[in-house]
Design an enzyme around this catalytic site. Structure first.
Site, PDB file in Angstrom:
ATOM      1  CB  CYS A 164      35.103  32.295  39.091  1.00 35.29           C
ATOM      2  SG  CYS A 164      36.225  31.848  40.424  1.00 35.29           S
ATOM      3  CG  MET A 199      29.119  27.912  39.942  1.00 35.84           C
ATOM      4  SD  MET A 199      30.233  26.559  40.370  1.00 35.84           S
ATOM      5  CE  MET A 199      30.170  26.636  42.162  1.00 35.84           C
ATOM      6  CG  HIS A 223      38.793  31.880  35.988  1.00 34.06           C
ATOM      7  ND1 HIS A 223      38.065  33.043  35.887  1.00 34.06           N
ATOM      8  CD2 HIS A 223      39.037  31.696  37.303  1.00 34.06           C
ATOM      9  CE1 HIS A 223      37.876  33.545  37.093  1.00 34.06           C
ATOM     10  NE2 HIS A 223      38.460  32.745  37.968  1.00 34.06           N
ATOM     11  N   GLY A 256      52.196  44.192  23.780  1.00 37.29           N
ATOM     12  CA  GLY A 256      51.767  42.815  24.042  1.00 37.29           C
ATOM     13  C   GLY A 256      51.235  42.169  22.782  1.00 37.29           C
ATOM     14  CE  LYS A 314      61.880  64.242   9.044  1.00 40.74           C
ATOM     15  NZ  LYS A 314      60.659  65.056   8.985  1.00 40.74           N
ATOM     16  CB  THR A 328      59.544  61.162  12.041  1.00 40.00           C
ATOM     17  OG1 THR A 328      60.296  62.351  11.777  1.00 40.00           O
ATOM     18  CG2 THR A 328      58.784  60.756  10.800  1.00 40.00           C
ATOM     19  CD  GLU A 353      37.815  33.406  32.317  1.00 38.02           C
ATOM     20  OE1 GLU A 353      37.132  32.358  32.355  1.00 38.02           O
ATOM     21  OE2 GLU A 353      38.007  34.124  33.322  1.00 38.02           O
ATOM     22  N   GLY A 410      35.070  37.525  40.113  1.00 34.74           N
ATOM     23  CA  GLY A 410      35.346  38.779  40.791  1.00 34.74           C
ATOM     24  C   GLY A 410      35.497  38.610  42.288  1.00 34.74           C
TER      25      GLY A 410
HETATM   26  N1  GLN Z   1      35.730  35.851  45.232  1.00 37.62           N
HETATM   27  C1  GLN Z   1      35.453  34.495  44.916  1.00 37.62           C
HETATM   28  C2  GLN Z   1      36.393  33.530  45.615  1.00 37.62           C
HETATM   29  O1  GLN Z   1      37.416  33.915  46.099  1.00 37.62           O
HETATM   30  C3  GLN Z   1      35.490  34.252  43.405  1.00 37.62           C
HETATM   31  C4  GLN Z   1      36.821  34.469  42.788  1.00 37.62           C
HETATM   32  C5  GLN Z   1      36.770  34.626  41.304  1.00 37.62           C
HETATM   33  O2  GLN Z   1      35.713  34.860  40.727  1.00 37.62           O
HETATM   34  N2  GLN Z   1      37.899  34.561  40.657  1.00 37.62           N
HETATM   35  O3  GLN Z   1      36.136  32.356  45.685  1.00 37.62           O
END
Ligand code: GLN
Length: 554
Positions: free
Chosen positions: A381, A384, A507, A18, A223, A188, A509, A354
């Site tokens: 996400c 928050m 997100h 990647g 080689k 190699t 990021e 998450g």
């Molecule tokens: N689990 C939470 C939701 O579904 C947050 C999702 C996340 O953080 N990507 O809203």
């Protein structure tokens, strides 16, 4: 007619296809070429969206809402290629499409087979990316040569030169040249075997990129060249880089890879403009300050689970010329130990996104700690949502405040499903996904960071802030700094009485680059840096036992 580069990997998985593919894309762009990137994954899952971060690291989300492999994150960070749904296909998607065609009778009763039907379908998805205004398409084949499941993809790219002409295709094979300490030499043979397998399939690689820990001598390259039937100038050394991933493209240039590719294709370009890369490395080599950020998550031990967040923190560090040390903290550990024990040494705390209940209370406690101790806090996400839960419980005074994702019967569901989503129980395809516009409140931290009042950011979630609680929260000092354009969905929350407390439902990021740090990450790192400077000047008055346990990212 677009040129095609196919990147395969041999000997071991995780060899860095990647990053190497992204680096090649970057170098071709630095020569002024228009590049597109694509990853073909041999696993059968129809999309990576429902796969465990333990096995596959983070799910990377594109503007168009497709949930993809994390390698696409490397592509976006390293190149300006526009990525879409067509940039990532799995075996599952290819078979699904062929089976659907068969069900519709499109094959007119013929026997449907891997060759030609699956291989044609694969070639079609490669051709699709080559449509329109593009000079070079890079297609990375996931997995390792020799895997049973990679075979249809390898067969498809073997046939592909017959579709577009041999002169328009280039095969790059990434391989490992290990150093055997006991023998005191590089070996190699694994490379010879790996190329042997490719040749049995009918693919003769044009370029070998050799991952190694020790330099490869001219003799060894000769080689490899002889045994693998690859010209010696196309045996490229890619030595491990411990300092920075941005050294990888530079080392490929030093070994003549970009020059070889354009010559082979007969493309006339200027030399690669490497100034931006050199500038990134200069900033990384001469940091003005060092700060530490705690990322409190459910998968702290897995270094790919929050890959884009770690990268975005690094980009913000590059922006400010600050070295950002990242402590990966397991949120369930916070539940066992007091937050101050694990978090007090940090200059900023970030709680990432998450799913699932494990570690939620640890996240909530970490946020409370950041709020009360006035440590810069960035929630993303789920981060928050946890900030809203914490504020509801501990500031507004709503005992049992929770998200209905974790407590269906919460007396105060401050985070809940939108009405129209309540009926959906099927996994996959039920989330708010992809880039969505939002408006910002004038004067907010967010508006200052972005320098505009209208933004668009990528989403991946089901649950939302429950607007019933909005006024109560506002009365207690929470600012709703960003919402959907109609005001219906909360996008950003901030706290008035805090130096930098900001949490977002999206997100950010996924939109950060080494050459263009995301404004919110840049703002967060700036706040953490200011806190560090203040603490340094106060150090003599402070408790010197300010040393938390810091498991650092390598
Ligand atoms: N689990 C939470 C939701 O579904 C947050 C999702 C996340 O953080 N990507 O809203």
């Amino acid at each position: 007619m677009a040129k095609h580069i196919f990147v395969t990997g041999g000997v071991v998985s995780s060899i860095g296809k990647g990053l190497t593919s992204a680096s090649i894309g970057m170098l071709l762009e630095a020569r002024g070429l228009k590049v597109r990137m694509q990853k073909l994954d041999p696993y059968i899952n129809v999309d990576p969206g429902t796969m465990s971060p333990y096995q596959h690291g983070e799910v990377y989300v594109l503007d168009d809402g497709s949930e993809t492999d994390l390698d696409l994150g490397h592509y976006e960070r390293f190149t300006n290629a526009q990525l879409t749904r067509d940039s990532n296909y799995t075996t599952g998607q290819i078979y699904l499409s062929v089976i659907e065609k068969e069900r519709r009778g499109q094959f007119l009763g013929k026997t449907v087979q891997v060759i030609p039907h699956i291989t044609d379908e694969i070639q079609d998805v490669i051709s699709k990316v080559a449509e329109g205004d593009v000079d070079v398409v890079l297609t990375e084949i996931g997995g390792t040569v020799g895997d049973i499941e990679s075979l249809p993809f390898l067969e498809a790219i073997r046939q592909f030169p017959m579709r577009v002409g041999k002169e328009n295709c280039l095969f790059i094979h990434l391989t490992l040249v290990p150093y055997l300490k006991a023998a005191g030499e590089l070996k190699t043979k694994p490379t010879q075997h790996s190329v042997g397998i490719l040749r049995q399939i009918g693919i003769q690689p044009d370029v070998l990129i050799c991952r190694c820990e020790q330099p490869i001598s001219r003799d060894e390259r000769e080689k490899i060249s002889l045994f693998c039937n690859v010209p010696v100038q196309a045996v490229i050394e890619e030595r491990d880089k411990d300092f920075s991933v941005y050294e990888v493209p530079l080392s490929l240039v030093d070994n003549g890879l970009d020059e070889f590719i354009v010559r082979r294709f007969g493309l006339h370009t200027h030399a690669a403009n490497l100034a931006p890369l050199h500038e990134i490395l200069r900033r990384q080599r001469e940091p003005k300050q060092e700060i530490s950020i705690a990322v409190v998550g459910k998968y702290a031990e897995h270094k790919d689970a929050y890959k884009s967040i770690y990268e975005a923190l690094e980009h913000a560090g590059i922006h400010h010329q600050i070295q950002v040390r990242i402590g990966r903290i397991q949120s369930s550990d916070i539940e066992r130990e007091a937050p101050e024990r694990l978090l007090s040494g940090y200059d900023g705390i970030l709680v990432p996104g998450g799913f699932g209940e494990r570690g939620i209370e640890g996240k909530v406690q970490s946020i409370r700690y950041a709020r009360e101790k006035k440590i810069p806090f960035f929630g993303i996400c789920l981060g928050m949502q946890c900030a809203a839960i914490e504020f509801g419980r501990n500031v507004v005074g709503l005992p049992g405040a929770h998200s209905t994702e974790f407590d269906k019967d919460s007396p105060h569901p401050v985070i809940c499903l939108l009405d129209e989503q309540r009926e959906i129980t099927r996994l996959g395809g039920t989330m708010r996904l992809g880039s969505q516009p939002a408006k910002l409140a004038d004067g907010s931290l967010a508006a200052r960071a972005y320098g505009t009042l209208s933004i668009a950011e990528r989403h991946r979630h089901r649950y939302e802030f429950n607007n019933i609680y909005k006024q109560q929260f506002e009365r207690h000092g929470m600012k709703f700094a960003g919402t959907s354009p109609d005001g219906g969905l909360v996008e950003i929350i901030e706290l008035a009485e805090h130096p930098w407390f900001l949490a977002v439902q999206f997100h950010p990021e996924f939109r950060s680059k080494p050459t263009a740090a995301h404004p919110l990450f840049a703002g967060f790192i700036d706040a953490a840096s200011q806190r560090r400077s203040r603490r340094k000047s106060m150090r003599t008055f402070e408790n010197p036992s300010d040393t938390a346990v810091m498991p650092m990212l390598d």
